[in-house]
Design a protein around this motif. Structure first.
Motif, PDB file in Angstrom:
ATOM      1  N   SER A   1     -11.037 -10.370   2.489  1.00 27.92           N
ATOM      2  CA  SER A   1     -10.284  -9.051   2.275  1.00 27.92           C
ATOM      3  C   SER A   1      -8.861  -9.343   1.842  1.00 27.92           C
ATOM      4  O   SER A   1      -8.334 -10.387   2.290  1.00 27.92           O
ATOM      5  CB  SER A   1     -10.202  -8.368   3.730  1.00 27.92           C
ATOM      6  N   GLY A   2      -8.359  -8.409   0.741  1.00 27.73           N
ATOM      7  CA  GLY A   2      -7.365  -8.586   0.219  1.00 27.73           C
ATOM      8  C   GLY A   2      -7.042 -10.071  -0.363  1.00 27.73           C
ATOM      9  O   GLY A   2      -7.996 -10.757  -0.586  1.00 27.73           O
ATOM     10  N   GLY A   3      -5.980 -10.079  -1.265  1.00 31.40           N
ATOM     11  CA  GLY A   3      -5.584 -11.460  -1.832  1.00 31.40           C
ATOM     12  C   GLY A   3      -5.640 -11.286  -3.189  1.00 31.40           C
ATOM     13  O   GLY A   3      -4.967 -11.898  -3.887  1.00 31.40           O
ATOM     14  N   ALA A   4      -6.690 -10.614  -3.699  1.00 31.90           N
ATOM     15  CA  ALA A   4      -6.883 -10.485  -5.398  1.00 31.90           C
ATOM     16  C   ALA A   4      -5.565 -10.100  -6.010  1.00 31.90           C
ATOM     17  O   ALA A   4      -5.381 -10.387  -7.040  1.00 31.90           O
ATOM     18  CB  ALA A   4      -7.986  -9.719  -5.762  1.00 31.90           C
ATOM     19  N   ALA A   5      -4.942  -9.004  -5.352  1.00 33.97           N
ATOM     20  CA  ALA A   5      -3.620  -8.665  -5.768  1.00 33.97           C
ATOM     21  C   ALA A   5      -2.812  -9.528  -6.074  1.00 33.97           C
ATOM     22  O   ALA A   5      -2.057  -9.523  -7.079  1.00 33.97           O
ATOM     23  CB  ALA A   5      -3.094  -7.233  -5.083  1.00 33.97           C
ATOM     24  N   VAL A   6      -2.509 -10.337  -5.241  1.00 30.05           N
ATOM     25  CA  VAL A   6      -1.828 -11.557  -5.256  1.00 30.05           C
ATOM     26  C   VAL A   6      -1.994 -12.441  -6.514  1.00 30.05           C
ATOM     27  O   VAL A   6      -0.975 -12.817  -7.195  1.00 30.05           O
ATOM     28  CB  VAL A   6      -1.478 -12.375  -3.966  1.00 30.05           C
ATOM     29  N   ILE A   7      -3.127 -12.737  -6.576  1.00 31.56           N
ATOM     30  CA  ILE A   7      -3.730 -13.588  -7.797  1.00 31.56           C
ATOM     31  C   ILE A   7      -3.402 -12.714  -8.974  1.00 31.56           C
ATOM     32  O   ILE A   7      -2.937 -13.333  -9.957  1.00 31.56           O
ATOM     33  CB  ILE A   7      -5.189 -13.913  -7.473  1.00 31.56           C
ATOM     34  N   GLY A   8      -3.727 -11.418  -9.105  1.00 26.87           N
ATOM     35  CA  GLY A   8      -3.379 -10.687 -10.191  1.00 26.87           C
ATOM     36  C   GLY A   8      -1.942 -10.717 -10.413  1.00 26.87           C
ATOM     37  O   GLY A   8      -1.585 -10.452 -11.909  1.00 26.87           O
ATOM     38  N   GLU A   9      -1.016 -10.691  -9.879  1.00 26.84           N
ATOM     39  CA  GLU A   9       0.137 -10.510  -9.997  1.00 26.84           C
ATOM     40  C   GLU A   9       0.504 -11.991 -10.675  1.00 26.84           C
ATOM     41  O   GLU A   9       1.499 -11.896 -11.788  1.00 26.84           O
ATOM     42  CB  GLU A   9       1.223 -10.591  -8.813  1.00 26.84           C
ATOM     43  N   LYS A  10       0.265 -13.138 -10.216  1.00 24.01           N
ATOM     44  CA  LYS A  10       0.716 -14.359 -11.001  1.00 24.01           C
ATOM     45  C   LYS A  10      -0.149 -14.512 -12.163  1.00 24.01           C
ATOM     46  O   LYS A  10       0.539 -15.047 -13.231  1.00 24.01           O
ATOM     47  CB  LYS A  10       0.007 -15.581 -10.046  1.00 24.01           C
ATOM     48  N   ARG A  11      -1.265 -13.858 -12.309  1.00 21.95           N
ATOM     49  CA  ARG A  11      -2.009 -13.872 -13.427  1.00 21.95           C
ATOM     50  C   ARG A  11      -1.284 -13.142 -14.547  1.00 21.95           C
ATOM     51  O   ARG A  11      -1.176 -13.556 -15.783  1.00 21.95           O
ATOM     52  CB  ARG A  11      -3.423 -13.438 -13.368  1.00 21.95           C
TER      53      ARG A  11
ATOM     54  N   ALA B   1      -4.276  21.160   7.260  1.00 18.83           N
ATOM     55  CA  ALA B   1      -3.774  19.930   6.922  1.00 18.83           C
ATOM     56  C   ALA B   1      -4.766  19.132   6.086  1.00 18.83           C
ATOM     57  O   ALA B   1      -6.227  19.449   6.446  1.00 18.83           O
ATOM     58  CB  ALA B   1      -3.350  19.421   8.184  1.00 18.83           C
ATOM     59  N   ALA B   2      -4.397  18.450   4.974  1.00 17.65           N
ATOM     60  CA  ALA B   2      -5.253  17.846   4.289  1.00 17.65           C
ATOM     61  C   ALA B   2      -5.519  16.664   4.975  1.00 17.65           C
ATOM     62  O   ALA B   2      -4.729  16.313   6.037  1.00 17.65           O
ATOM     63  CB  ALA B   2      -4.338  17.331   2.999  1.00 17.65           C
ATOM     64  N   PRO B   3      -6.955  16.286   5.008  1.00 17.12           N
ATOM     65  CA  PRO B   3      -7.225  15.137   5.697  1.00 17.12           C
ATOM     66  C   PRO B   3      -6.503  13.759   5.266  1.00 17.12           C
ATOM     67  O   PRO B   3      -6.120  13.607   4.270  1.00 17.12           O
ATOM     68  CB  PRO B   3      -8.847  14.884   5.182  1.00 17.12           C
ATOM     69  N   VAL B   4      -6.286  13.228   6.358  1.00 20.74           N
ATOM     70  CA  VAL B   4      -5.294  11.878   6.245  1.00 20.74           C
ATOM     71  C   VAL B   4      -6.325  10.670   5.767  1.00 20.74           C
ATOM     72  O   VAL B   4      -7.433  10.450   6.569  1.00 20.74           O
ATOM     73  CB  VAL B   4      -4.747  11.524   7.548  1.00 20.74           C
ATOM     74  N   PRO B   5      -6.019  10.088   4.447  1.00 18.09           N
ATOM     75  CA  PRO B   5      -7.072   8.901   4.157  1.00 18.09           C
ATOM     76  C   PRO B   5      -6.987   7.776   5.030  1.00 18.09           C
ATOM     77  O   PRO B   5      -5.645   7.530   5.657  1.00 18.09           O
ATOM     78  CB  PRO B   5      -6.404   8.687   3.011  1.00 18.09           C
ATOM     79  N   ASP B   6      -7.709   7.113   5.155  1.00 20.08           N
ATOM     80  CA  ASP B   6      -7.767   5.793   5.897  1.00 20.08           C
ATOM     81  C   ASP B   6      -6.799   5.013   5.375  1.00 20.08           C
ATOM     82  O   ASP B   6      -6.901   4.840   4.257  1.00 20.08           O
ATOM     83  CB  ASP B   6      -9.153   5.129   6.131  1.00 20.08           C
ATOM     84  N   PRO B   7      -5.930   4.195   6.013  1.00 20.16           N
ATOM     85  CA  PRO B   7      -5.127   3.480   5.544  1.00 20.16           C
ATOM     86  C   PRO B   7      -5.668   2.138   4.748  1.00 20.16           C
ATOM     87  O   PRO B   7      -6.833   1.830   5.135  1.00 20.16           O
ATOM     88  CB  PRO B   7      -4.360   2.709   6.822  1.00 20.16           C
ATOM     89  N   LEU B   8      -5.074   1.588   3.646  1.00 19.91           N
ATOM     90  CA  LEU B   8      -5.697   0.641   3.127  1.00 19.91           C
ATOM     91  C   LEU B   8      -5.655  -0.740   3.843  1.00 19.91           C
ATOM     92  O   LEU B   8      -4.851  -0.864   4.873  1.00 19.91           O
ATOM     93  CB  LEU B   8      -4.784   0.189   1.927  1.00 19.91           C
ATOM     94  N   PRO B   9      -6.766  -1.520   3.933  1.00 22.33           N
ATOM     95  CA  PRO B   9      -6.996  -2.551   4.736  1.00 22.33           C
ATOM     96  C   PRO B   9      -5.882  -3.547   4.286  1.00 22.33           C
ATOM     97  O   PRO B   9      -5.544  -3.412   3.301  1.00 22.33           O
ATOM     98  CB  PRO B   9      -7.951  -3.511   4.302  1.00 22.33           C
ATOM     99  N   PRO B  10      -5.252  -4.431   5.167  1.00 23.65           N
ATOM    100  CA  PRO B  10      -4.053  -5.070   5.227  1.00 23.65           C
ATOM    101  C   PRO B  10      -4.470  -6.206   4.244  1.00 23.65           C
ATOM    102  O   PRO B  10      -5.592  -6.729   4.171  1.00 23.65           O
ATOM    103  CB  PRO B  10      -3.605  -5.840   6.525  1.00 23.65           C
ATOM    104  N   VAL B  11      -3.474  -6.538   3.437  1.00 21.24           N
ATOM    105  CA  VAL B  11      -3.709  -7.512   2.401  1.00 21.24           C
ATOM    106  C   VAL B  11      -3.469  -8.921   3.162  1.00 21.24           C
ATOM    107  O   VAL B  11      -2.602  -9.331   3.619  1.00 21.24           O
ATOM    108  CB  VAL B  11      -2.668  -7.379   1.179  1.00 21.24           C
ATOM    109  N   SER B  12      -4.553  -9.732   3.118  1.00 20.38           N
ATOM    110  CA  SER B  12      -4.554 -11.084   3.846  1.00 20.38           C
ATOM    111  C   SER B  12      -3.784 -11.980   2.931  1.00 20.38           C
ATOM    112  O   SER B  12      -3.683 -11.816   1.706  1.00 20.38           O
ATOM    113  CB  SER B  12      -6.062 -11.342   3.984  1.00 20.38           C
TER     114      SER B  12
END
Length: 153
Positions: free
Chosen positions: A121-131, A21-32
């Motif tokens: 942790s997280g949140g930049a993606a939210v700002i990026g969408e609005k941007r 089995a391929a190694p399972v990657p660590d899940p992404l940290p939750p977007v705060s």
């Protein structure tokens, strides 16, 4: 057929078992969620840009018709001056959108730096969408203005 001692084509013991089995990657940290003041600042920037964009679009048709009327006229003619004045007014209407983009760019950069430094942790993606929404409005406005300016040259 050749004569000689060739390796067997039969499956080897490690080929019979279950696949590796391929190694399972660590899940992404939750977007705060963004802190309330930051969320409010981003939403205000988007609101300011959207209001300016609506005003821009509302006035775009009239300015376009004045520019089309001045197309081909000589510089400093009445039609040309009227078109230039209307075009300048349209550019002023869009200035809140440009300011909002600059504001959200600063907030986005600050948040990215905070995430890079592990202060948040997280949140930049939210700002990026609005941007991206604000950037789309500013780009639309700029392309309209550029097209009209080209007609007046």
């Amino acid at each position: 057929m050749q004569q000689g001692d060739f390796p067997s084509l039969a499956k080897r013991p490690y080929e019979v078992g279950a696949a590796i089995a391929a190694p399972v990657p660590d899940p992404l940290p939750p977007v705060s969620t963004l802190p309330a003041p930051l969320r409010e600042a981003v939403n205000q920037a988007l609101s300011k840009s959207s209001q300016a964009h609506e005003k821009f679009l509302k006035n775009l048709g009239g300015v376009r018709s004045r520019v089309n009327a001045a197309r081909g006229s000589s510089i400093s003619s009445e039609a040309w001056v009227v078109a230039q004045m209307n075009l300048a007014a349209l550019e002023m209407m869009r200035s809140p959108s440009v300011t909002a983009l600059a504001d959200v760019d600063s907030l986005y950069l600050e948040r990215l730096n905070a995430e890079f430094e592990d202060e948040a942790s997280g949140g930049a993606a939210v700002i990026g969408e609005k941007r991206e929404q604000i950037q789309a409005q500013v780009s639309t406005q700029q392309s309209e203005i550029d097209a009209m300016k080209a007609k007046l040259r």
